[in-house]
Motif scaffolding. Structure first.
Motif, short mmCIF file in Angstrom:
data_model
loop_
_atom_site.label_atom_id
_atom_site.label_comp_id
_atom_site.label_asym_id
_atom_site.label_seq_id
_atom_site.Cartn_x
_atom_site.Cartn_y
_atom_site.Cartn_z
N GLN A 50 -25.02 -3.30 -23.78
CA GLN A 50 -24.37 -2.16 -24.42
C GLN A 50 -22.92 -2.03 -23.95
O GLN A 50 -22.64 -2.16 -22.75
N GLU A 51 -22.01 -1.79 -24.89
CA GLU A 51 -20.61 -1.61 -24.56
C GLU A 51 -20.34 -0.16 -24.20
O GLU A 51 -20.89 0.75 -24.82
N HIS A 52 -19.48 0.03 -23.19
CA HIS A 52 -19.14 1.37 -22.72
C HIS A 52 -17.63 1.48 -22.59
O HIS A 52 -16.93 0.49 -22.38
N ALA A 53 -17.16 2.71 -22.69
CA ALA A 53 -15.75 3.00 -22.47
C ALA A 53 -15.63 4.39 -21.89
O ALA A 53 -16.34 5.32 -22.31
N ALA A 54 -14.75 4.54 -20.91
CA ALA A 54 -14.54 5.84 -20.27
C ALA A 54 -13.08 5.97 -19.87
O ALA A 54 -12.47 5.00 -19.41
N ARG A 55 -12.55 7.15 -20.06
CA ARG A 55 -11.16 7.42 -19.70
C ARG A 55 -11.09 7.96 -18.27
O ARG A 55 -11.90 8.80 -17.88
N VAL A 56 -10.11 7.49 -17.51
CA VAL A 56 -9.88 8.01 -16.16
C VAL A 56 -9.19 9.37 -16.32
O VAL A 56 -8.05 9.45 -16.77
N MET A 57 -9.92 10.43 -15.99
CA MET A 57 -9.44 11.81 -16.23
C MET A 57 -8.76 12.43 -15.02
O MET A 57 -7.89 13.28 -15.17
N ALA A 58 -9.19 12.02 -13.83
CA ALA A 58 -8.61 12.60 -12.60
C ALA A 58 -8.84 11.63 -11.45
O ALA A 58 -9.82 10.88 -11.45
N ILE A 59 -7.93 11.66 -10.51
CA ILE A 59 -8.11 10.92 -9.26
C ILE A 59 -8.12 11.97 -8.16
O ILE A 59 -7.09 12.57 -7.86
N HIS A 60 -9.31 12.23 -7.63
CA HIS A 60 -9.46 13.26 -6.60
C HIS A 60 -9.02 12.77 -5.23
O HIS A 60 -8.59 13.55 -4.40
N PHE A 61 -9.21 11.47 -5.00
CA PHE A 61 -8.84 10.90 -3.72
C PHE A 61 -8.42 9.46 -3.93
O PHE A 61 -9.11 8.70 -4.61
N GLN A 62 -7.29 9.13 -3.38
CA GLN A 62 -6.82 7.74 -3.31
C GLN A 62 -6.36 7.56 -1.87
O GLN A 62 -5.51 8.34 -1.39
N PRO A 63 -6.93 6.61 -1.13
CA PRO A 63 -6.59 6.47 0.28
C PRO A 63 -5.09 6.43 0.55
O PRO A 63 -4.58 7.11 1.44
N GLU A 64 -4.37 5.65 -0.24
CA GLU A 64 -2.94 5.46 0.00
C GLU A 64 -2.16 6.76 -0.22
O GLU A 64 -1.24 7.06 0.53
N ALA A 65 -2.55 7.56 -1.20
CA ALA A 65 -1.87 8.82 -1.46
C ALA A 65 -2.07 9.82 -0.32
O ALA A 65 -1.26 10.71 -0.11
N SER A 66 -3.20 9.64 0.41
CA SER A 66 -3.45 10.53 1.55
C SER A 66 -2.87 9.97 2.85
O SER A 66 -3.10 10.55 3.91
N SER A 122 0.81 -1.22 0.00
CA SER A 122 0.00 0.00 0.00
C SER A 122 0.84 1.26 0.00
O SER A 122 0.51 2.24 -0.67
N ARG A 123 1.93 1.27 0.73
CA ARG A 123 2.79 2.46 0.80
C ARG A 123 3.52 2.75 -0.52
O ARG A 123 4.00 3.85 -0.72
N ASP A 124 3.55 1.76 -1.41
CA ASP A 124 4.29 1.91 -2.66
C ASP A 124 3.41 2.10 -3.89
O ASP A 124 3.93 2.25 -4.99
N VAL A 125 2.09 2.08 -3.72
CA VAL A 125 1.23 2.22 -4.89
C VAL A 125 1.32 3.65 -5.43
O VAL A 125 1.26 4.62 -4.67
N PRO A 126 1.51 3.81 -6.74
CA PRO A 126 1.56 5.15 -7.30
C PRO A 126 0.24 5.89 -7.09
O PRO A 126 -0.83 5.28 -7.08
N ALA A 127 0.32 7.19 -6.93
CA ALA A 127 -0.87 8.01 -6.68
C ALA A 127 -1.80 8.09 -7.89
O ALA A 127 -2.94 8.53 -7.77
N ASP A 128 -1.34 7.63 -9.05
CA ASP A 128 -2.17 7.69 -10.26
C ASP A 128 -2.87 6.37 -10.56
O ASP A 128 -3.31 6.14 -11.69
N VAL A 129 -3.02 5.51 -9.55
CA VAL A 129 -3.69 4.22 -9.71
C VAL A 129 -5.01 4.24 -8.95
O VAL A 129 -5.08 4.71 -7.81
N VAL A 130 -6.06 3.72 -9.58
CA VAL A 130 -7.38 3.63 -8.95
C VAL A 130 -7.37 2.42 -8.01
O VAL A 130 -7.31 1.28 -8.45
N THR A 131 -7.41 2.71 -6.71
CA THR A 131 -7.48 1.66 -5.69
C THR A 131 -8.88 1.67 -5.08
O THR A 131 -9.70 2.54 -5.40
N MET A 132 -9.14 0.71 -4.22
CA MET A 132 -10.43 0.68 -3.55
C MET A 132 -10.64 1.98 -2.77
O MET A 132 -9.71 2.50 -2.15
#
Length: 140
Positions: free
Chosen positions: A119-135, A50-60
């Motif tokens: 129906q198929e969907h696709a969405a780009r991750v544009m921002a990560i406002h909060f990631q527990p590990e980054a905080s 957890s301490r090493d996960v990059p801040a630009d990764v979507v975690t729980m």
């Protein structure tokens, strides 16, 4: 549910452990497509402390902005456990098509999924406002 899993995923060891416990050992309790998707994600993701996960990764419990590639609409979503899901408030279950598609993706990556209606969907991750590990919260 079908989720494209060809994007490389990164999971924290803690999220990986919790998600393995979340998916029942008796897979008959889950939609077979959900079980197959999670097996693929859990088996193939890069695992990091957890301490090493990059801040630009979507975690729980990450709060992210995604942009629909077809409509260009933007949505703010929080990735949660099934018991926390409140789709009308933007909290999606990791066991939902969109939730599973976001898990472990990096900022800028494209989440792809097939909704229950086919129906198929696709969405780009544009921002990560909060990631527990980054905080600094490594156990949320």
């Amino acid at each position: 549910m079908e989720v494209s899993t060809y994007e490389q995923r990164t999971l924290t060891v803690l999220d990986h452990t919790r998600l393995q416990e979340l998916v029942p050992h008796d897979r008959r309790q889950l939609d077979p497509r959900i079980a197959a998707t999670f097996e693929d994600i859990l088996d193939n993701a890069d695992l990091v402390p957890s301490r090493d996960v990059p801040a630009d990764v979507v975690t729980m419990r990450s709060k992210v902005d995604v942009q629909d590639l077809r409509t260009s609409e933007r949505y703010t979503l929080t990735l949660g456990y099934p018991s926390d899901a409140r789709p009308g408030e933007g909290v999606v279950s990791v066991l939902s098509p969109v939730g599973a598609s976001l898990l472990g993706l990096r900022l800028g990556a494209v989440a792809r999924w097939r909704a229950p209606d086919g129906q198929e969907h696709a969405a780009r991750v544009m921002a990560i406002h909060f990631q527990p590990e980054a905080s600094g919260n490594y156990t949320l």
